[in-house]
Design an enzyme around this catalytic site. Sequence first.
Site, PDB file in Angstrom:
ATOM      1  N   ASN A  16      -1.419   1.812  -4.372  1.00  0.00           N
ATOM      2  CA  ASN A  16      -0.367   2.263  -3.460  1.00  0.00           C
ATOM      3  C   ASN A  16       0.985   2.075  -4.156  1.00  0.00           C
ATOM      4  OD1 ASN A  16       1.746   2.018  -1.514  1.00  0.00           O
ATOM      5  ND2 ASN A  16       0.215   1.891   0.096  1.00  0.00           N
ATOM      6  N   ASP A  18       4.036   2.872  -2.935  1.00  0.00           N
ATOM      7  CA  ASP A  18       5.182   2.906  -2.015  1.00  0.00           C
ATOM      8  C   ASP A  18       6.359   2.060  -2.496  1.00  0.00           C
ATOM      9  OD1 ASP A  18       3.580   4.389  -0.354  1.00  0.00           O
ATOM     10  OD2 ASP A  18       3.322   2.824   1.161  1.00  0.00           O
ATOM     11  N   HIS A  19       6.032   0.864  -3.005  1.00  0.00           N
ATOM     12  CA  HIS A  19       7.129  -0.079  -3.252  1.00  0.00           C
ATOM     13  C   HIS A  19       7.849   0.152  -4.580  1.00  0.00           C
ATOM     14  CE1 HIS A  19       6.510  -1.672   0.570  1.00  0.00           C
ATOM     15  NE2 HIS A  19       5.234  -1.922   0.325  1.00  0.00           N
ATOM     16  N   ARG A  27      18.846   1.756  -4.686  1.00  0.00           N
ATOM     17  CA  ARG A  27      20.066   2.171  -5.388  1.00  0.00           C
ATOM     18  C   ARG A  27      20.271   3.679  -5.401  1.00  0.00           C
ATOM     19  NH1 ARG A  27      22.624  -1.618  -8.973  1.00  0.00           N
ATOM     20  NH2 ARG A  27      22.689  -3.464  -7.674  1.00  0.00           N
ATOM     21  N   HIS A  52       2.349   6.295   1.383  1.00  0.00           N
ATOM     22  CA  HIS A  52       2.608   6.377   2.825  1.00  0.00           C
ATOM     23  C   HIS A  52       3.940   7.068   3.036  1.00  0.00           C
ATOM     24  CE1 HIS A  52       2.880   3.913   6.863  1.00  0.00           C
ATOM     25  NE2 HIS A  52       3.094   5.200   7.034  1.00  0.00           N
ATOM     26  N   ARG A  58      11.542   5.555   4.290  1.00  0.00           N
ATOM     27  CA  ARG A  58      12.175   4.370   3.698  1.00  0.00           C
ATOM     28  C   ARG A  58      11.729   4.146   2.251  1.00  0.00           C
ATOM     29  NH1 ARG A  58       9.197  -0.349   7.151  1.00  0.00           N
ATOM     30  NH2 ARG A  58       9.918   0.957   8.847  1.00  0.00           N
ATOM     31  N   HIS A  59      10.550   4.648   1.892  1.00  0.00           N
ATOM     32  CA  HIS A  59      10.163   4.532   0.476  1.00  0.00           C
ATOM     33  C   HIS A  59       9.758   5.904  -0.083  1.00  0.00           C
ATOM     34  CE1 HIS A  59       6.366   3.699   2.524  1.00  0.00           C
ATOM     35  NE2 HIS A  59       6.657   2.426   2.761  1.00  0.00           N
ATOM     36  N   GLU A  80      -1.195   8.445   3.378  1.00  0.00           N
ATOM     37  CA  GLU A  80      -1.139   7.675   4.628  1.00  0.00           C
ATOM     38  C   GLU A  80      -0.033   8.256   5.491  1.00  0.00           C
ATOM     39  OE1 GLU A  80      -0.428   3.590   3.891  1.00  0.00           O
ATOM     40  OE2 GLU A  80      -2.241   3.347   2.721  1.00  0.00           O
ATOM     41  N   THR A 110       5.891  -3.628   7.541  1.00  0.00           N
ATOM     42  CA  THR A 110       4.759  -2.934   6.941  1.00  0.00           C
ATOM     43  C   THR A 110       3.792  -2.593   8.064  1.00  0.00           C
ATOM     44  OG1 THR A 110       2.997  -3.079   5.275  1.00  0.00           O
ATOM     45  CG2 THR A 110       3.583  -5.124   6.410  1.00  0.00           C
ATOM     46  N   THR A 111       2.650  -1.990   7.727  1.00  0.00           N
ATOM     47  CA  THR A 111       1.686  -1.606   8.762  1.00  0.00           C
ATOM     48  C   THR A 111       1.021  -2.871   9.278  1.00  0.00           C
ATOM     49  OG1 THR A 111       1.341   0.353   7.413  1.00  0.00           O
ATOM     50  CG2 THR A 111      -0.166   0.025   9.251  1.00  0.00           C
ATOM     51  N   GLU A 161     -10.878   2.675   7.038  1.00  0.00           N
ATOM     52  CA  GLU A 161     -10.301   1.661   6.160  1.00  0.00           C
ATOM     53  C   GLU A 161     -10.081   0.414   7.007  1.00  0.00           C
ATOM     54  OE1 GLU A 161      -7.282   2.762   3.361  1.00  0.00           O
ATOM     55  OE2 GLU A 161      -6.500   0.723   3.262  1.00  0.00           O
ATOM     56  N   HIS A 204      -4.788  -3.948   2.562  1.00  0.00           N
ATOM     57  CA  HIS A 204      -3.584  -4.563   3.119  1.00  0.00           C
ATOM     58  C   HIS A 204      -3.523  -6.036   2.769  1.00  0.00           C
ATOM     59  CE1 HIS A 204      -0.023  -5.285   5.490  1.00  0.00           C
ATOM     60  NE2 HIS A 204       0.097  -3.988   5.539  1.00  0.00           N
ATOM     61  N   GLY A 205      -2.487  -6.377   2.014  1.00  0.00           N
ATOM     62  CA  GLY A 205      -2.225  -7.775   1.685  1.00  0.00           C
ATOM     63  C   GLY A 205      -3.093  -8.345   0.577  1.00  0.00           C
ATOM     64  N   GLY A 226      -1.241  -2.308  -2.896  1.00  0.00           N
ATOM     65  CA  GLY A 226       0.085  -1.886  -3.315  1.00  0.00           C
ATOM     66  C   GLY A 226       1.049  -3.017  -3.578  1.00  0.00           C
ATOM     67  N   HIS A 227       1.525  -3.656  -2.515  1.00  0.00           N
ATOM     68  CA  HIS A 227       2.653  -4.563  -2.617  1.00  0.00           C
ATOM     69  C   HIS A 227       2.471  -5.619  -3.687  1.00  0.00           C
ATOM     70  CE1 HIS A 227       5.251  -7.961  -1.434  1.00  0.00           C
ATOM     71  NE2 HIS A 227       6.110  -7.001  -1.178  1.00  0.00           N
TER      72      HIS A 227
HETATM   73  N1  PXP Z   1      -4.008   0.523   3.160  1.00  0.00           N
HETATM   74  C1  PXP Z   1      -3.206   0.967   4.163  1.00  0.00           C
HETATM   75  C2  PXP Z   1      -3.805   1.874   5.176  1.00  0.00           C
HETATM   76  C3  PXP Z   1      -1.849   0.601   4.216  1.00  0.00           C
HETATM   77  O1  PXP Z   1      -1.076   1.047   5.219  1.00  0.00           O
HETATM   78  C4  PXP Z   1      -1.315  -0.211   3.198  1.00  0.00           C
HETATM   79  C5  PXP Z   1       0.141  -0.565   3.208  1.00  0.00           C
HETATM   80  O2  PXP Z   1       0.902   0.578   3.110  1.00  0.00           O
HETATM   81  C6  PXP Z   1      -2.182  -0.631   2.170  1.00  0.00           C
HETATM   82  C7  PXP Z   1      -3.516  -0.272   2.188  1.00  0.00           C
HETATM   83  C8  PXP Z   1      -1.690  -1.467   1.033  1.00  0.00           C
HETATM   84  O3  PXP Z   1      -1.268  -2.707   1.492  1.00  0.00           O
HETATM   85  P1  PXP Z   1      -0.489  -3.670   0.498  1.00  0.00           P
HETATM   86  O4  PXP Z   1       0.746  -2.960   0.098  1.00  0.00           O
HETATM   87  O5  PXP Z   1      -0.248  -4.881   1.324  1.00  0.00           O
HETATM   88  O6  PXP Z   1      -1.402  -3.916  -0.665  1.00  0.00           O
END
Ligand code: PXP
Length: 259
Positions: A16, A18-19, A27, A52, A58-59, A80, A110-111, A161, A204-205, A226-227
Site C-alpha cells: 500500500n 498511500d503514505h 509539501r 486508497h 488526503r494522500h 480501496e 486511518t480505516t 479482507e 492493517h497495522g 502499507g504504513h
Molecule cells: N488493507 C486495507 C483494506 C486498508 O484500508 C489498509 C489501510 O489503508 C491496509 C490494508 C494497510 O494498512 P497499513 O497501512 O496499516 O499497513
Amino acid sequence: MTKAVSYAGPLRLGVNIDHVATIRNARGGGHPDPILAAQIAANAGADGITAHLREDRRHIADGDIDRLMSDEIHLPLNLEMAATEEMLEIALRHKPHAVCIVPENREEVTTEGGLDAAAHHNKLAYYADKIAAANIRLSLFIEPSSVQFAVAKSMGAQVVELHTGAYCEAVIEGDEKKVADHLKRLQDGAAEAHAMGLEVHAGHGLTYNCVKPIAAIPEVMELNIGHFLIGEAIFIGLDEAIRKMRILMDEARKSESGK
Ligand code: PXP
C-alpha cells in the site's frame, strides 16, 4: 496453532503506497512519487499495489490512479474505496484488477474498523452489482465474523479482507491473552470464509513483529501492508523494507505456525 492444509498457496504481498503520497502532499509538488514507490515495490517482490483513493484526497490523488493503471507499472492494482457514486464512477472507468470496499469516516486517521456489510447490505449490494458487471474482482474489508462472511458471499464478493488492526494493537500492548483471542478469531474466520468459497486476504497495522502468525494462516492468500513499510523505508530504504517483510512472510508460510 493453525492446521496444516494442502491448499495453502503462495502468499501474495500487496504494498500500500498511500503514505508515500501523504509525505508528497505535505509539501505539494511531486516528491516522493508514489508510482516510483510502486516500481520499487515490484522489484522488491510485491505481487500487487494497493492504493486508497479517499473522498478528501488526503494522500492518493486521481492522477496517481491514472498512472497506476498505465504502463508505468505492471502490477495489478487493488483500489480501496468507499461505497460512493464518485468512487464507483472512477472504478468503472479504470477497471482495476480489484476493488476493495472499505468504510470511510472523514475524521478518522486511518480505516479504523471493518465494513459493517450486514448493516449496509442494501447500499453495498448496489455497488457490488455494478462492480461485478464490470468484471472487477470485489473485496470487502470486514471483521472476521460469520454474519459478515454470509453477507459478502450473498453480494457476490470473491474476496474478503480481514481487518488485522485489533490483533496488531494487542501485540503492541503486549497483552498476550488479547493477542491469542484476536489471532484465534482471525484463524477461525479465515477457515470459515475459505470454506464458503471466499478468497481470504488480511491487512492493517502489520509490522515485522506481528506479521508471521497472520502469514502462517493457511487460508490467507494475500497481505496488504502499507504504513509500516513506508515508515521503515525512512531508515533502511523501501526495497530493503519490503524484502525483509517478504522473507518473514515466506518463513511463516513454511513453518505454518508463524513461530
Ligand atoms: N488493507 C486495507 C483494506 C486498508 O484500508 C489498509 C489501510 O489503508 C491496509 C490494508 C494497510 O494498512 P497499513 O497501512 O496499516 O499497513
